[in-house]
Structures are given as structure tokens and as C-alpha cells.
Motif scaffolding. Structure first.
Motif, mmCIF file in Angstrom:
data_model
loop_
_atom_site.group_PDB
_atom_site.id
_atom_site.type_symbol
_atom_site.label_atom_id
_atom_site.label_comp_id
_atom_site.label_asym_id
_atom_site.label_seq_id
_atom_site.Cartn_x
_atom_site.Cartn_y
_atom_site.Cartn_z
ATOM 1 N N ALA A 168 0.830 -1.208 0.000
ATOM 2 C CA ALA A 168 0.000 0.000 0.000
ATOM 3 C C ALA A 168 0.864 1.256 0.000
ATOM 4 C CB ALA A 168 -0.940 -0.007 1.205
ATOM 5 N N ASP A 169 1.998 1.189 0.685
ATOM 6 C CA ASP A 169 2.879 2.365 0.737
ATOM 7 C C ASP A 169 3.373 2.741 -0.651
ATOM 8 O OD1 ASP A 169 2.592 2.462 3.447
ATOM 9 O OD2 ASP A 169 4.534 1.569 3.918
ATOM 10 N N PHE A 170 3.634 1.732 -1.498
ATOM 11 C CA PHE A 170 4.096 2.056 -2.843
ATOM 12 C C PHE A 170 3.066 2.905 -3.574
ATOM 13 C CE2 PHE A 170 3.760 1.332 -7.372
ATOM 14 C CZ PHE A 170 5.015 1.741 -7.793
ATOM 15 N N PHE A 171 1.788 2.549 -3.457
ATOM 16 C CA PHE A 171 0.744 3.273 -4.184
ATOM 17 C C PHE A 171 0.583 4.689 -3.657
ATOM 18 C CE2 PHE A 171 0.072 -1.057 -5.233
ATOM 19 C CZ PHE A 171 -0.476 -1.049 -6.497
ATOM 20 N N SER A 172 0.794 4.864 -2.379
ATOM 21 C CA SER A 172 0.772 6.218 -1.821
ATOM 22 C C SER A 172 1.996 7.007 -2.266
ATOM 23 C CB SER A 172 0.720 6.140 -0.293
ATOM 24 O OG SER A 172 0.797 7.423 0.279
ATOM 25 N N ASP A 173 3.146 6.348 -2.229
ATOM 26 C CA ASP A 173 4.392 7.045 -2.581
ATOM 27 C C ASP A 173 4.429 7.419 -4.058
ATOM 28 O OD1 ASP A 173 5.172 6.712 0.023
ATOM 29 O OD2 ASP A 173 6.499 5.006 -0.372
ATOM 30 N N ILE A 174 3.905 6.555 -4.934
ATOM 31 C CA ILE A 174 3.985 6.849 -6.365
ATOM 32 C C ILE A 174 3.102 8.051 -6.714
ATOM 33 C CG2 ILE A 174 2.101 5.400 -7.277
ATOM 34 C CD1 ILE A 174 5.664 5.671 -8.722
ATOM 35 N N LEU A 175 2.010 8.227 -5.987
ATOM 36 C CA LEU A 175 1.183 9.417 -6.196
ATOM 37 C C LEU A 175 1.957 10.672 -5.792
ATOM 38 C CD1 LEU A 175 -2.279 8.188 -4.869
ATOM 39 C CD2 LEU A 175 -1.645 8.586 -7.246
ATOM 40 N N THR B 170 5.272 10.939 -5.730
ATOM 41 C CA THR B 170 6.364 11.132 -6.694
ATOM 42 C C THR B 170 5.858 11.813 -7.963
ATOM 43 O OG1 THR B 170 7.509 9.168 -5.859
ATOM 44 C CG2 THR B 170 8.144 9.952 -8.044
ATOM 45 N N ALA B 171 4.661 11.418 -8.397
ATOM 46 C CA ALA B 171 4.067 12.027 -9.590
ATOM 47 C C ALA B 171 3.447 13.384 -9.299
ATOM 48 C CB ALA B 171 3.007 11.095 -10.165
#
Length: 460
Positions: A258-265, A267-268
Motif C-alpha cells: 500500500a505504501d508504494f501506491f501512496s508514494d507513487i502518487l 512522486t508524480a
């Protein structure tokens, strides 16, 4: 702007609604009283919002986010009240266009926006996991030699063929390996490998740019004897896909997935107003995208390994790889995926900003947080040179490059028992070919300069 009326049109595959009707010309959004200009939806999508079509039959309406102040006279108010569907003051539910202004996005996302793609069924579906991620099995399985007939994994993908892969990691990769095995161990695919290894299927030709070339004449079918397999090969690949799958398996005890999906937002630099609901919690859909993309990579890379072992190129006379069909570029892995699945699957992505971690793009490819599209031209508008044929250059330079979003439901169905016990035995790999829905495609139209068509190109 009026909506499409889906009840009068045939249904789209997988229950996908009709796309918003986008005009070819719009009022110039840069000027309050500007004239009409040709729309470029990679640039102009951000100026529009959408809502569900009021008819309730599916589809969308769109309107500009900023309109001139309306006539508030009694006559105008009564007219709007009599025709609510044409009222352009309705509340926007979904934002079109780029989710952030500071990074470039792939055309499909820049055109439709994440919220519309999600609502239409191209991103996340609340379906959970299919009944079995281990369902794929090849059509050739019952005909294999007795000693390895019972194992649905193709011999080239067995665990002992992988470098430094332990039991846990191999278990993570198993769904993708089974899907890749089913694609590889099928008569449709075998026809290509047979042509690679059989001189009678080779056709030489001269290209004025590349010189002596070789094209494969792929047979439509093979005899039982011709379907026999050959030697093994060893494959080594990045661990990003394995890590993504392991993190998904551990999502109930650790937050890494889940952290990846939060972090990628972050980053973008995605604007909160453009994020689909439940983007960071509906995680099963992304897992299926990871598995399908990795399976495609396995088949792609095996094609290169097989070519190196079997395709004759005496003294480097020919290009390293042969041509299949009318491609201008001899990239065998892409050509094989186009042959068996009608397109090359790619994760929707953005260009990472300066300062982003170096792994950002590779992780986005593996986790596929923003959905998947398929393409047919993998090197659009390339000039003659570096292995590109002169033949076909005019057609390439005058035709658009098109991306089709993949319905999430189609990827889900890849892992159902019905797909592998009913549909594939009946229809072959046609049952798996990527659905291309023209209404949802993005077309990058070449610019006016025939020498540099990418210059001033626009998305329609």
C-alpha cells in the motif's frame, strides 16, 4: 456538450461504458474570449470535467471546467429548467487530463485522466482475486512427452532454470510462469518458433537501407511431429516483479504494498482532485496487471533466447533477428507478442521528475498502478537507420500511433477456470487476445513535418 446515448448503441466488451464525446475543436482555454482551436487532448484534457450520463445507461458527459458567466435572466433560467440534461452547470464528478502538471504522462492518462479510466473499468475493479491464480494451462499439455506431461510449467521456466531463485520467490512468480507457459506452449506460438528454426520458412529480401534481410514465413498450423519441443534456455530477469508480488502477499501484515501506491502518487505530484477513490486500498487489480505484464516479458525474452540458439545468421550477414509480418524493425520479442496477443502490453506511466529515485520507472512497470495499455507500433516514426527498413517508412510516418487501454475485467478473466477449460480449448489464443476498444483509444497524430512527424504531433 451532449453525451453518447449507449442504449442506442451495441454494448462494448466487458461492460465498458462509452467514452465521453470529445470535440475536435474547442474554445482556446488560454484566452477568456479566444477563438476555436484544434483540440490536443494531451494538453487540453485538464480543462474538462465529466459526470455519469444522466440517462443512467452508462457513458459520460463532459463540460469545460470554466465557462463564461451564464445569463441569469428569468427567461434563461426557465429554459434551463425545461432541459436539465443540457445544463452546463452540473457538478463535475471526474477530472479529465493529466493528474499533475509537473510531469509528463502517457497519452491515455493525459487524455482521459485517472478518474475516468477507473470509473470506466480500465483501472481497479472490486472483484477480489480470481478463484485461482494458478489456472492457466496450455493447449499442448495433453500432447507433451509422458515424462513432463503432468506439469503445467513449460520446461524452460522450471525452477532449476532460474538463477538464485529460492522456493518462496519461485512461488511468487508461479502465476506469471503458468500464464507464460500457456502462451508459449500453444500451436499459435509454436508456429513462430518452428519458422525460426526451419530454413524452408526463411525468405531473404534486400532493403535499400539495411541491406540483406530475412523474413519469417510463419505457417498457419503445424503437424504433430512439427510441434515437438527443443532444448532449454536460461533466463535471468529483474526482481522488481517478484518483490511486488511478495509485497502483495504480505499486504495484511506489512504496509509495503500500500505504501508504494501512496508514494507513487507523491512522486508524480498527483493532485488530490484527480485521484480515483480507493486507489490505495483496492490492491487486487494491480496484482493481476503485474502478473500479466511479467508473463509477457517472459515470453518476449524467451523469443530472443530461442533466436540466438536456432536462427542462422552466417558471419553476421543478416540483421541479428528476422522480420515477422510488415514490421520495419526486427524486434522479435515485440513481434511475437503482437502475433499471439494482438498487441504489446505496457504499464501506463509518467516520466519521473528530477530527483525521483532511480528505481521509480522500473517499479511503476512492475506494480502497474495506473493500468495497462497495448500498442502495435513499438518504435513509431523512426527514420531509416539503426536496423529500420526503408520499406514501409511512408506508411509509418503518415499514420498515427494508437494506444488502447486494457479492460481490467479481461485481465481478471485470464485467471478463471472457465478461460482455460472452456474458452481457450475452443477458441485457442484468440480468447486471450487483447480487446481494443476504439472509443477509448488515444491517437497521437503525426505533425505537419514529414521528416520529423513527432514535431507538433497531437493527441486525438
Amino acid at each position: 456538450m451532449s453525451s453518447v446515448e449507449p442504449e442506442r448503441l451495441p454494448p462494448l466488451p466487458y461492460g465498458i461504458p462509452y467514452s465521453p464525446t470529445l470535440p475536435r475543436r474547442i474554445q482556446d482555454p488560454q484566452y477568456a474570449h479566444g477563438g476555436q482551436i484544434d483540440a490536443d487532448w494531451a494538453k487540453h484534457g485538464k480543462y474538462f470535467g465529466a459526470r455519469d450520463a444522466p440517462s443512467g445507461a452508462g457513458g459520460f458527459q463532459i463540460r469545460p471546467l470554466n465557462r463564461p458567466k451564464k445569463d441569469q435572466s428569468l427567461k434563461a433560467l426557465l429554459k434551463r429548467k425545461r432541459n436539465d440534461d443540457n445544463d452546463d452547470e452540473w457538478d463535475v464528478q471526474y477530472r479529465l487530463g493529466r493528474p499533475s502538471e509537473s510531469v509528463p504522462w502517457i497519452d491515455l492518462v493525459a487524455k482521459w485522466g485517472l478518474q475516468v479510466l477507473d470509473k470506466a473499468g480500465f483501472l481497479n475493479l472490486d472483484l477480489g482475486s480470481p478463484e485461482s491464480l494458478l489456472a492457466p494451462q496450455s493447449r499442448y499439455l495433453p500432447k507433451r512427452p509422458q515424462e513432463w506431461r503432468g506439469d503445467a510449467v513449460h520446461p524452460v521456466f522450471r525452477q532449476d532454470m532460474w538463477r538464485e531463485v529460492d522456493d518462496v520467490e519461485y512461488l511468487n512468480l508461479k502465476p506469471a510462469i503458468l500464464l507464460a507457459s500457456a502462451l508459449l506452449d500453444d500451436p499459435t506460438t509454436m508456429c513462430v518458433f518452428y519458422a525460426l528454426a526451419t530454413p524452408s520458412c526463411w525468405e531473404d529480401f534486400i532493403d535499400p537501407n539495411v541491406g540483406l534481410c530475412r523474413r519469417l514465413k510463419v505457417p498457419d498450423s503445424l503437424t504433430e511431429k512439427q510441434q515437438a519441443h527443443t532444448r532449454h534456455s536460461r533466463i535471468g530477469l529483474s526482481r522488481h516483479y517478484s518483490t511486488a508480488i511478495q509485497n502483495w502477499r504480505d499486504k495484511d501484515i506489512r504496509s509495503d504494498y500500500a505504501d508504494f501506491f501512496s508514494d507513487i502518487l507523491d512522486t508524480a505530484r498527483t493532485l488530490p482532485s484527480h485521484i480515483p477513490p480507493n486507489f490505495e486500498t483496492n490492491l487486487d487489480s494491480a496484482l493481476l496487471r503485474t502478473i500479466v505484464l511479467f508473463a509477457a516479458i517472459l515470453v518476449h525474452e524467451f523469443a530472443h533466447a530461442f533466436r540466438m540458439a536456432y536462427f542462422s545468421n552466417p558471419l553476421g550477414v543478416y540483421q541479428d533477428e528476422p522480420w515477422i509480418g510488415d514490421s520495419r524493425f526486427n524486434e522479435l520479442g515485440h513481434a511475437l507478442m503482437l502475433h499471439i496477443l494482438s498487441g504489446i502490453p505496457v504499464a501506463n506511466f509518467f516520466k519521473p521528475p528530477l530527483g525521483a529515485p532511480t528505481r521509480t520507472k522500473a517499479q511503476s512497470d512492475a506494480y502497474a498502478p495506473f493500468g495497462v495499455f497495448v500498442m502495435e507500433k513499438w518504435h513509431p516514426w523512426m527514420p531509416a537507420g539503426n536496423g529500420f527498413l526503408q520499406k514501409g517508412i511512408k506508411k509509418d510516418f503518415t499514420s498515427p500511433t494508437t494506444h488502447f487501454p486494457v479492460p481490467q475485467r479481461q485481465l481478471y478473466d485470464y485467471f478463471t477456470e472457465d478461460m482455460w477449460t472452456v474458452k481457450v480449448p475452443r477458441f485457442g489464443l484468440d480468447a486471450l487476445r487483447f480487446v481494443k476498444i476504439p472509443e477509448w483509444a488515444s491517437h497521437r497524430v503525426p505533425g505537419p513535418n514529414p521528416v520529423e512527424p513527432a514535431e507538433k504531433s497531437a493527441v486525438r
